[in-house]
Design a protein around this motif. Sequence first.
Motif, PDB file in Angstrom:
ATOM      1  N   LEU A 145     -10.641   0.780  -9.559  1.00 52.09           N
ATOM      2  CA  LEU A 145      -9.405   0.033  -9.320  1.00 52.09           C
ATOM      3  C   LEU A 145      -8.384   1.019  -8.756  1.00 52.09           C
ATOM      4  O   LEU A 145      -8.139   2.059  -9.354  1.00 52.09           O
ATOM      5  CB  LEU A 145      -8.893  -0.578 -10.633  1.00 52.09           C
ATOM      6  CG  LEU A 145      -7.427  -1.009 -10.703  1.00 52.09           C
ATOM      7  CD1 LEU A 145      -7.118  -2.088  -9.678  1.00 52.09           C
ATOM      8  CD2 LEU A 145      -7.082  -1.515 -12.095  1.00 52.09           C
ATOM      9  N   LEU A 146      -7.832   0.689  -7.597  1.00 50.97           N
ATOM     10  CA  LEU A 146      -6.911   1.600  -6.923  1.00 50.97           C
ATOM     11  C   LEU A 146      -5.609   0.897  -6.579  1.00 50.97           C
ATOM     12  O   LEU A 146      -5.587  -0.320  -6.430  1.00 50.97           O
ATOM     13  CB  LEU A 146      -7.511   2.068  -5.594  1.00 50.97           C
ATOM     14  CG  LEU A 146      -8.746   2.940  -5.596  1.00 50.97           C
ATOM     15  CD1 LEU A 146      -9.238   3.098  -4.166  1.00 50.97           C
ATOM     16  CD2 LEU A 146      -8.425   4.292  -6.192  1.00 50.97           C
ATOM     17  N   CYS A 147      -4.562   1.708  -6.415  1.00 48.41           N
ATOM     18  CA  CYS A 147      -3.355   1.188  -5.789  1.00 48.41           C
ATOM     19  C   CYS A 147      -3.456   1.573  -4.318  1.00 48.41           C
ATOM     20  O   CYS A 147      -3.658   2.734  -3.992  1.00 48.41           O
ATOM     21  CB  CYS A 147      -2.103   1.796  -6.397  1.00 48.41           C
ATOM     22  SG  CYS A 147      -0.608   1.209  -5.582  1.00 48.41           S
ATOM     23  N   GLN A 148      -3.346   0.593  -3.430  1.00 45.58           N
ATOM     24  CA  GLN A 148      -3.453   0.909  -2.005  1.00 45.58           C
ATOM     25  C   GLN A 148      -2.157   0.643  -1.256  1.00 45.58           C
ATOM     26  O   GLN A 148      -2.168   0.242  -0.099  1.00 45.58           O
ATOM     27  CB  GLN A 148      -4.621   0.145  -1.373  1.00 45.58           C
ATOM     28  CG  GLN A 148      -5.951   0.812  -1.685  1.00 45.58           C
ATOM     29  CD  GLN A 148      -7.030   0.509  -0.660  1.00 45.58           C
ATOM     30  OE1 GLN A 148      -6.757   0.061   0.435  1.00 45.58           O
ATOM     31  NE2 GLN A 148      -8.267   0.755  -1.023  1.00 45.58           N
ATOM     32  N   GLU A 149      -1.051   0.831  -1.963  1.00 49.48           N
ATOM     33  CA  GLU A 149       0.241   0.748  -1.283  1.00 49.48           C
ATOM     34  C   GLU A 149       1.020   1.979  -1.745  1.00 49.48           C
ATOM     35  O   GLU A 149       1.201   2.165  -2.954  1.00 49.48           O
ATOM     36  CB  GLU A 149       0.966  -0.544  -1.698  1.00 49.48           C
ATOM     37  CG  GLU A 149       2.349  -0.711  -1.129  1.00 49.48           C
ATOM     38  CD  GLU A 149       2.347  -0.890   0.376  1.00 49.48           C
ATOM     39  OE1 GLU A 149       1.659  -1.794   0.863  1.00 49.48           O
ATOM     40  OE2 GLU A 149       3.054  -0.112   1.044  1.00 49.48           O
ATOM     41  N   LEU A 150       1.424   2.804  -0.806  1.00 52.45           N
ATOM     42  CA  LEU A 150       2.153   4.022  -1.155  1.00 52.45           C
ATOM     43  C   LEU A 150       3.414   3.634  -1.918  1.00 52.45           C
ATOM     44  O   LEU A 150       4.324   3.014  -1.367  1.00 52.45           O
ATOM     45  CB  LEU A 150       2.498   4.799   0.113  1.00 52.45           C
ATOM     46  CG  LEU A 150       3.122   6.174  -0.084  1.00 52.45           C
ATOM     47  CD1 LEU A 150       2.230   7.070  -0.935  1.00 52.45           C
ATOM     48  CD2 LEU A 150       3.401   6.828   1.245  1.00 52.45           C
ATOM     49  N   CYS A 151       3.432   3.939  -3.237  1.00 47.99           N
ATOM     50  CA  CYS A 151       4.496   3.380  -4.077  1.00 47.99           C
ATOM     51  C   CYS A 151       5.396   4.450  -4.665  1.00 47.99           C
ATOM     52  O   CYS A 151       6.320   4.142  -5.415  1.00 47.99           O
ATOM     53  CB  CYS A 151       3.866   2.533  -5.183  1.00 47.99           C
ATOM     54  SG  CYS A 151       2.639   3.425  -6.150  1.00 47.99           S
ATOM     55  N   GLY A 152       5.153   5.708  -4.342  1.00 52.36           N
ATOM     56  CA  GLY A 152       6.009   6.771  -4.848  1.00 52.36           C
ATOM     57  C   GLY A 152       5.215   8.049  -5.025  1.00 52.36           C
ATOM     58  O   GLY A 152       4.044   8.121  -4.652  1.00 52.36           O
ATOM     59  N   TRP A 153       5.839   9.046  -5.636  1.00 53.39           N
ATOM     60  CA  TRP A 153       5.196  10.370  -5.727  1.00 53.39           C
ATOM     61  C   TRP A 153       3.890  10.329  -6.510  1.00 53.39           C
ATOM     62  O   TRP A 153       2.994  11.114  -6.265  1.00 53.39           O
ATOM     63  CB  TRP A 153       6.157  11.395  -6.337  1.00 53.39           C
ATOM     64  CG  TRP A 153       6.449  11.109  -7.795  1.00 53.39           C
ATOM     65  CD1 TRP A 153       7.474  10.376  -8.284  1.00 53.39           C
ATOM     66  CD2 TRP A 153       5.666  11.521  -8.930  1.00 53.39           C
ATOM     67  NE1 TRP A 153       7.384  10.299  -9.652  1.00 53.39           N
ATOM     68  CE2 TRP A 153       6.299  10.997 -10.070  1.00 53.39           C
ATOM     69  CE3 TRP A 153       4.512  12.294  -9.089  1.00 53.39           C
ATOM     70  CZ2 TRP A 153       5.793  11.199 -11.361  1.00 53.39           C
ATOM     71  CZ3 TRP A 153       4.018  12.493 -10.361  1.00 53.39           C
ATOM     72  CH2 TRP A 153       4.664  11.951 -11.486  1.00 53.39           C
ATOM     73  N   GLY A 154       3.779   9.426  -7.481  1.00 46.30           N
ATOM     74  CA  GLY A 154       2.582   9.406  -8.328  1.00 46.30           C
ATOM     75  C   GLY A 154       1.535   8.405  -7.875  1.00 46.30           C
ATOM     76  O   GLY A 154       0.601   8.106  -8.615  1.00 46.30           O
ATOM     77  N   HIS A 155       1.683   7.898  -6.652  1.00 47.04           N
ATOM     78  CA  HIS A 155       0.756   6.892  -6.120  1.00 47.04           C
ATOM     79  C   HIS A 155      -0.708   7.340  -6.248  1.00 47.04           C
ATOM     80  O   HIS A 155      -1.583   6.556  -6.594  1.00 47.04           O
ATOM     81  CB  HIS A 155       1.119   6.633  -4.661  1.00 47.04           C
ATOM     82  CG  HIS A 155       0.105   5.866  -3.893  1.00 47.04           C
ATOM     83  ND1 HIS A 155      -0.195   4.555  -4.170  1.00 47.04           N
ATOM     84  CD2 HIS A 155      -0.698   6.223  -2.860  1.00 47.04           C
ATOM     85  CE1 HIS A 155      -1.136   4.147  -3.325  1.00 47.04           C
ATOM     86  NE2 HIS A 155      -1.453   5.129  -2.539  1.00 47.04           N
ATOM     87  N   TYR A 156      -0.940   8.633  -5.975  1.00 46.01           N
ATOM     88  CA  TYR A 156      -2.318   9.153  -5.962  1.00 46.01           C
ATOM     89  C   TYR A 156      -3.037   8.969  -7.290  1.00 46.01           C
ATOM     90  O   TYR A 156      -4.249   8.896  -7.342  1.00 46.01           O
ATOM     91  CB  TYR A 156      -2.306  10.646  -5.585  1.00 46.01           C
ATOM     92  CG  TYR A 156      -1.743  11.530  -6.673  1.00 46.01           C
ATOM     93  CD1 TYR A 156      -2.602  12.158  -7.579  1.00 46.01           C
ATOM     94  CD2 TYR A 156      -0.370  11.730  -6.806  1.00 46.01           C
ATOM     95  CE1 TYR A 156      -2.094  12.949  -8.590  1.00 46.01           C
ATOM     96  CE2 TYR A 156       0.136  12.510  -7.813  1.00 46.01           C
ATOM     97  CZ  TYR A 156      -0.724  13.122  -8.704  1.00 46.01           C
ATOM     98  OH  TYR A 156      -0.225  13.889  -9.717  1.00 46.01           O
TER      99      TYR A 156
END
Length: 275
Positions: free
Chosen positions: A211-222
């Motif tokens: 499960l990933l976040c695929q929208e650059l959402c801030g410094w901790g997105h990675y």
Amino acid sequence: MAAVAVLAASPGLGWWFPQSYVDEAGAGSLESVNPLGREIDHLFYVILVICGVVFVLTQIGLAWALFGAAGRSRARYLHGNHVLEVVWTLIPAAALFFIAFYQMGAWAKFRVESYYPEGVTPVAEVTARMYEWRIRYPAPGKPLMDTPQPDDLYAVNELLIPAGQPVLIQLRSEDVQHSFSLPQFRIKQDALPGQRIPVWFQADVPGEYVLLCQELCGWGHYKMGGVVKAAPPEEHAAAMAAFAAERRSDGVTVENDEVTAALPDTDSTEPGERN
Ligand SMILES: [Cu+2]
């Protein structure tokens, strides 16, 4: 030639999609675990073939202009050619219309509630926040409600689902825009603040999926990653029951069984019957 060879060989080489699971023979499968994901892959390949054919025709046209026609006539200035312009407008338009109509079935299944598969069950509310996935399950045996209930169960970055059946999550965001992405399911849905977005998917094969976040959402997105654990329905039910028991336990073991037996059985009480 090389480009055409690469185009033809790439699906078999597994360049486009991640490995989903390891099958019984021990081979990694590039097929999506999600039935809808397999339809989406089919659309991907249809578009790949259309692009491939257009690429080859364009290169042939270019080669003809460079080497075929060049020797036969002198270059001359042309203001424009209406027929040619109409043709090269109509062909892409037709291709786009074809793709638009061809993908409508898959899109409807993903997005339109009346086209959802039969028996799709809401399993959890997933709330994205910087930088984690908050998961709220209903108590075992109870339906998922829109608002938090006193006996709900909470987890972070770990979504448990039953395998082999369509499940639905309610996707929310607590802060900025995120994107709920399950690459092996070919699922990607933006999480928007202020909205509750239903997303369904199905794991045909039990296992652990990314499960990933695929929208650059801030410094901790990675680091906004999680796991979807799909287990056969009985195992899933047992895991949820164990999870509920663990969450409700105060950590004290009652040695005397008579004391335990004397306690009211709160779990079997219906909400309405509580006093
Ligand atoms: Cu995010």
